[in-house]
Structure formats: structure tokens, C-alpha cells
Design an enzyme around this catalytic site. Structure first.
Site, short mmCIF file in Angstrom:
data_model
loop_
_atom_site.label_atom_id
_atom_site.label_comp_id
_atom_site.label_asym_id
_atom_site.label_seq_id
_atom_site.Cartn_x
_atom_site.Cartn_y
_atom_site.Cartn_z
N ARG A 115 0.82 -1.21 0.00
CA ARG A 115 0.00 0.00 0.00
C ARG A 115 0.86 1.27 0.00
O ARG A 115 0.33 2.37 0.11
CB ARG A 115 -0.94 0.01 1.21
CG ARG A 115 -1.79 -1.20 1.36
CD ARG A 115 -3.27 -0.93 1.02
NE ARG A 115 -3.62 -1.50 -0.27
CZ ARG A 115 -4.07 -0.82 -1.33
NH1 ARG A 115 -4.21 0.47 -1.28
NH2 ARG A 115 -4.37 -1.43 -2.43
N HIS A 156 8.62 -6.13 -6.98
CA HIS A 156 7.32 -5.59 -7.43
C HIS A 156 7.07 -4.27 -6.72
O HIS A 156 7.17 -4.19 -5.50
CB HIS A 156 6.21 -6.61 -7.13
CG HIS A 156 4.92 -6.35 -7.86
ND1 HIS A 156 4.24 -5.16 -7.77
CD2 HIS A 156 4.20 -7.13 -8.70
CE1 HIS A 156 3.15 -5.23 -8.52
NE2 HIS A 156 3.10 -6.42 -9.10
N TYR A 183 1.30 -1.25 -4.99
CA TYR A 183 0.11 -1.01 -5.81
C TYR A 183 -0.25 0.47 -5.87
O TYR A 183 -0.94 0.91 -6.78
CB TYR A 183 -1.09 -1.78 -5.25
CG TYR A 183 -0.99 -3.27 -5.40
CD1 TYR A 183 -0.51 -3.83 -6.58
CD2 TYR A 183 -1.37 -4.12 -4.37
CE1 TYR A 183 -0.41 -5.20 -6.72
CE2 TYR A 183 -1.28 -5.50 -4.51
CZ TYR A 183 -0.81 -6.04 -5.69
OH TYR A 183 -0.72 -7.39 -5.83
N HIS A 213 3.02 -1.84 -12.32
CA HIS A 213 1.77 -1.72 -13.06
C HIS A 213 1.87 -0.37 -13.76
O HIS A 213 2.10 0.64 -13.09
CB HIS A 213 0.58 -1.75 -12.10
CG HIS A 213 0.41 -3.07 -11.41
ND1 HIS A 213 -0.58 -3.30 -10.49
CD2 HIS A 213 1.11 -4.23 -11.51
CE1 HIS A 213 -0.49 -4.56 -10.06
NE2 HIS A 213 0.54 -5.13 -10.65
N GLU A 215 4.11 -4.44 -16.46
CA GLU A 215 3.28 -5.65 -16.37
C GLU A 215 2.03 -5.47 -17.24
O GLU A 215 1.40 -4.41 -17.22
CB GLU A 215 2.89 -5.90 -14.90
CG GLU A 215 2.01 -7.13 -14.75
CD GLU A 215 1.80 -7.54 -13.28
OE1 GLU A 215 2.44 -6.95 -12.38
OE2 GLU A 215 0.99 -8.46 -13.07
N ASP A 241 1.55 -11.33 -17.41
CA ASP A 241 0.78 -12.02 -16.37
C ASP A 241 -0.31 -12.84 -17.07
O ASP A 241 -1.15 -12.29 -17.77
CB ASP A 241 0.18 -10.96 -15.42
CG ASP A 241 -0.52 -11.58 -14.22
OD1 ASP A 241 -1.37 -12.47 -14.42
OD2 ASP A 241 -0.22 -11.16 -13.09
N HIS A 275 -3.87 -11.87 -16.21
CA HIS A 275 -4.24 -10.56 -16.78
C HIS A 275 -4.46 -10.62 -18.29
O HIS A 275 -5.46 -10.09 -18.78
CB HIS A 275 -3.15 -9.52 -16.48
CG HIS A 275 -2.94 -9.26 -15.02
ND1 HIS A 275 -1.97 -8.42 -14.54
CD2 HIS A 275 -3.59 -9.73 -13.93
CE1 HIS A 275 -2.02 -8.39 -13.22
NE2 HIS A 275 -2.99 -9.17 -12.82
N HIS A 289 4.31 -13.79 -14.90
CA HIS A 289 3.52 -14.06 -13.70
C HIS A 289 2.57 -15.19 -14.06
O HIS A 289 1.72 -15.03 -14.93
CB HIS A 289 2.71 -12.82 -13.29
CG HIS A 289 3.53 -11.77 -12.62
ND1 HIS A 289 3.08 -10.49 -12.43
CD2 HIS A 289 4.77 -11.82 -12.06
CE1 HIS A 289 4.02 -9.79 -11.79
NE2 HIS A 289 5.06 -10.58 -11.57
N ASP A 332 -9.53 -8.91 -12.45
CA ASP A 332 -8.20 -9.30 -11.99
C ASP A 332 -8.33 -10.13 -10.73
O ASP A 332 -8.17 -9.63 -9.63
CB ASP A 332 -7.37 -8.03 -11.75
CG ASP A 332 -5.93 -8.35 -11.37
OD1 ASP A 332 -5.59 -9.54 -11.23
OD2 ASP A 332 -5.14 -7.40 -11.20
N HIS A 355 -6.89 -13.66 -9.31
CA HIS A 355 -6.00 -14.81 -9.51
C HIS A 355 -6.59 -16.06 -8.86
O HIS A 355 -7.16 -15.99 -7.79
CB HIS A 355 -4.64 -14.54 -8.88
CG HIS A 355 -3.95 -13.34 -9.45
ND1 HIS A 355 -2.64 -13.04 -9.17
CD2 HIS A 355 -4.38 -12.37 -10.29
CE1 HIS A 355 -2.30 -11.94 -9.82
NE2 HIS A 355 -3.34 -11.50 -10.49
N GLU A 364 1.68 -16.01 -8.42
CA GLU A 364 0.99 -15.04 -7.56
C GLU A 364 -0.40 -15.58 -7.28
O GLU A 364 -1.40 -14.87 -7.38
CB GLU A 364 0.86 -13.69 -8.28
CG GLU A 364 2.16 -13.03 -8.66
CD GLU A 364 1.94 -11.80 -9.52
OE1 GLU A 364 1.15 -11.86 -10.47
OE2 GLU A 364 2.56 -10.77 -9.22
ZN ZN Z 1 -3.28 -9.43 -10.88
FE FE Z 2 0.96 -10.08 -11.79
FE FE Z 3 1.36 -7.07 -10.41
#
Ligand code: ZN
Ligand code: FE
Ligand code: FE
Length: 277
Positions: A37, A67, A70, A107, A142, A176, A179, A211, A224, A226, A256
């Protein structure tokens, strides 16, 4: 050998992630550079970094992935959010120079109503301010699912961002599977076709990591979510074709999936068994 690992928590430090990876038969892993976060990052202990470097060398690890949080959004309509992103990403890239990790996954961003074109320009503009010619870390864009106002959903969008970046040799892509399938690229029925398209538009040489996730939602759903491998709309057979594809099989694959460590260990074992040397 299949290069596979999963997302791990940095909470016990860098070398601890390396040890965990070894324990679950992984030879790569991914971690968040800081709280996903956002927020401030811990100082890197040079001994911890050196211990991870020693381990990844000795065990012949494939490239590791860092990574970004977000909260990074280089194309938010809100200037403060964009500025926060600059600072955060520049700091992350500096810190990674101290670690045996040379791939930084982001991202691309969400345009929050500004439109895709504006989003692409803002992302490239930001990258041109952040990337330094002397950095050893490569930035991976990504591929996104297309939820909300995400940018970097089509291969054309990814290509358009890279085209506007000055230091193109510092740019790569992370694909990914969840995705792209959600974004309408049919890797289940036409993996070859999707990769041919990727190669034509972006270039397979830019692809540096995968990913590997199944998806809880159907093809082209622009969601999105997973799923565990084999428990989603993509399925284990299609994912096995991904890790065995001649254009991909040398890459690092990162899980992931919604798992704890034992679940990751199981999925790594399953994929190693399905991998053809
Ligand atoms: Zn995702
Ligand atoms: Fe991913
Ligand atoms: Fe990601």
C-alpha cells in the site's frame, strides 16, 4: 531447468526469502519493495543483501523480481499521487542497486478518467524523469487485465509507452497469464497466436518474466482475480503449455496464486513435473 518461484514476504529480510525459496524448491522469487500500500521502506542491511547475493549465486538462481507497491500510479489525474509515485519509484530503483535483483516490475498505471492516450504520455514522461542512464535495474511493465481505467492492457499500449521512453534498453515487459487472458488474449486456445502478436508488436526479446496465475473469471472478463493453478478458467494444461513454450521456457516464472507457502511448494512441484527439459 524450469525457473520458477513465487511471491514471498520481505518481513524477515532478504536472505530469509532466499532460504524460503530454497525450501520450497524455487530458484527465483518476487517480493514487494515495501508495504504494497506504499509507505516508507526499511533500510537495507548490507550483510543481509550480501547473504542473499551469495545464496542466489551458489544455487544458480534465475533473475529475481521486485514488485512496486500497488499505490504507484504514474498516470493518475491527481498530481500529488503522480509525484508520490516518482519519489517512491526513484527511491526503489536506488535501493535495488544494493540488491541482487535487477528487475523492477510496475503496473503501468490507471488513467483515472484522463483517457488511455494521456495515460501513456504521463507514464512515459514519468519514466523519462525517473530512469537514469547508469542504473543496472530494468523496469518491467506488467500487462494488465483492463479493470477500471488501467493502462498497459493491450500489447499496443505497452509498446506505445516503451516507444516514448528515452532509455529503451532499461525497459522490459512482464506478462501475467491471468491478466492477459482477462484482457482478451486467448492463451488457452491460441498461445502461439498470442505470442506471435506480442512478438510483432512489442518484441519477444523485451519479455523478461512471466507471472503464472490461473484466473477466477472467464476469458475477456477484464477482471483481476487470480486463482490456484488448475482451479480457474485457464487450467493446468494451458499453463503447462506456457512454461514449455520454446519462446518462454527460459524465463523466470513467478506464482501469484492465492496460496500459503505449502500451497506454493505444491504448485512448484506440479510444474516441475510438467516441464520438459
Ligand atoms: Zn493481478
Ligand atoms: Fe501479476
Ligand atoms: Fe502485479
Amino acid at each position: 531447468m524450469l525457473n520458477i518461484g513465487c511471491h514471498l514476504s520481505l518481513s524477515k529480510g532478504y536472505a530469509a526469502m532466499g532460504d524460503t525459496a530454497v525450501n520450497i524448491a524455487a530458484n527465483t522469487f518476487q517480493f514487494f519493495t515495501r508495504n504494497p500500500r506504499g509507505g516508507s521502506a526499511r533500510e537495507i542491511d548490507p550483510q543481509d543483501a550480501a547473504a542473499l547475493a551469495k545464496l542466489t549465486n551458489e544455487k544458480h538462481f534465475a533473475p529475481l523480481l521486485a514488485h512496486a507497491p500497488y499505490t504507484l500510479n504514474l498516470c493518475s489525474a491527481d498530481t500529488n499521487t503522480r509525484m508520490f509515485g516518482f519519489t517512491l519509484m526513484a527511491d526503489d530503483l536506488c535501493r535495488l542497486e544494493q540488491l541482487p535483483c535487477k528487475l523492477y516490475n510496475i503496473h503501468p498505471g490507471s488513467h483515472t478518467g484522463q483517457g488511455v492516450e494521456a495515460g501513456i504520455s504521463q507514464i512515459a514522461e514519468a519514466l523519462n524523469k525517473i530512469i537514469r542512464p547508469d542504473q543496472t535495474v530494468m523496469v518491467l511493465l506488467e500487462t494488465m487485465s483492463g479493470k477500471g481505467s488501467e493502462v498497459g492492457v493491450t500489447f499496443e499500449e505497452i509498446k506505445a509507452i516503451i516507444d516514448e521512453v528515452e532509455w529503451q534498453e532499461k525497459m522490459g515487459v512482464c506478462l501475467d497469464t491471468c491478466h492477459v487472458y482477462s484482457a482478451g488474449y486467448d492463451i488457452v486456445n491460441d498461445l502461439d497466436g498470442v505470442l506471435t502478436k506480442f512478438d510483432k508488436i512489442v518484441g519477444l526479446k523485451r519479455l523478461k518474466a512471466i507471472h503464472l496465475n490461473d484466473s477466477m473469471t472467464p476469458f475477456d472478463s477484464r477482471k483481476d482475480r487470480h486463482a490456484l493453478l488448475g482451479k480457474g478458467s485457464i487450467g493446468l494444461e494451458a499453463l503447462a503449455r506456457v512454461v514449455n513454450h520454446p519462446g518462454l521456457k527460459h524465463l523466470p516464472f513467478l506464482l501469484e496464486t492465492p496460496n500459503e507457502l505449502d500451497g506454493y511448494a505444491k504448485e512448484i512441484g506440479t510444474l516441475r513435473a510438467l516441464y520438459k527439459e
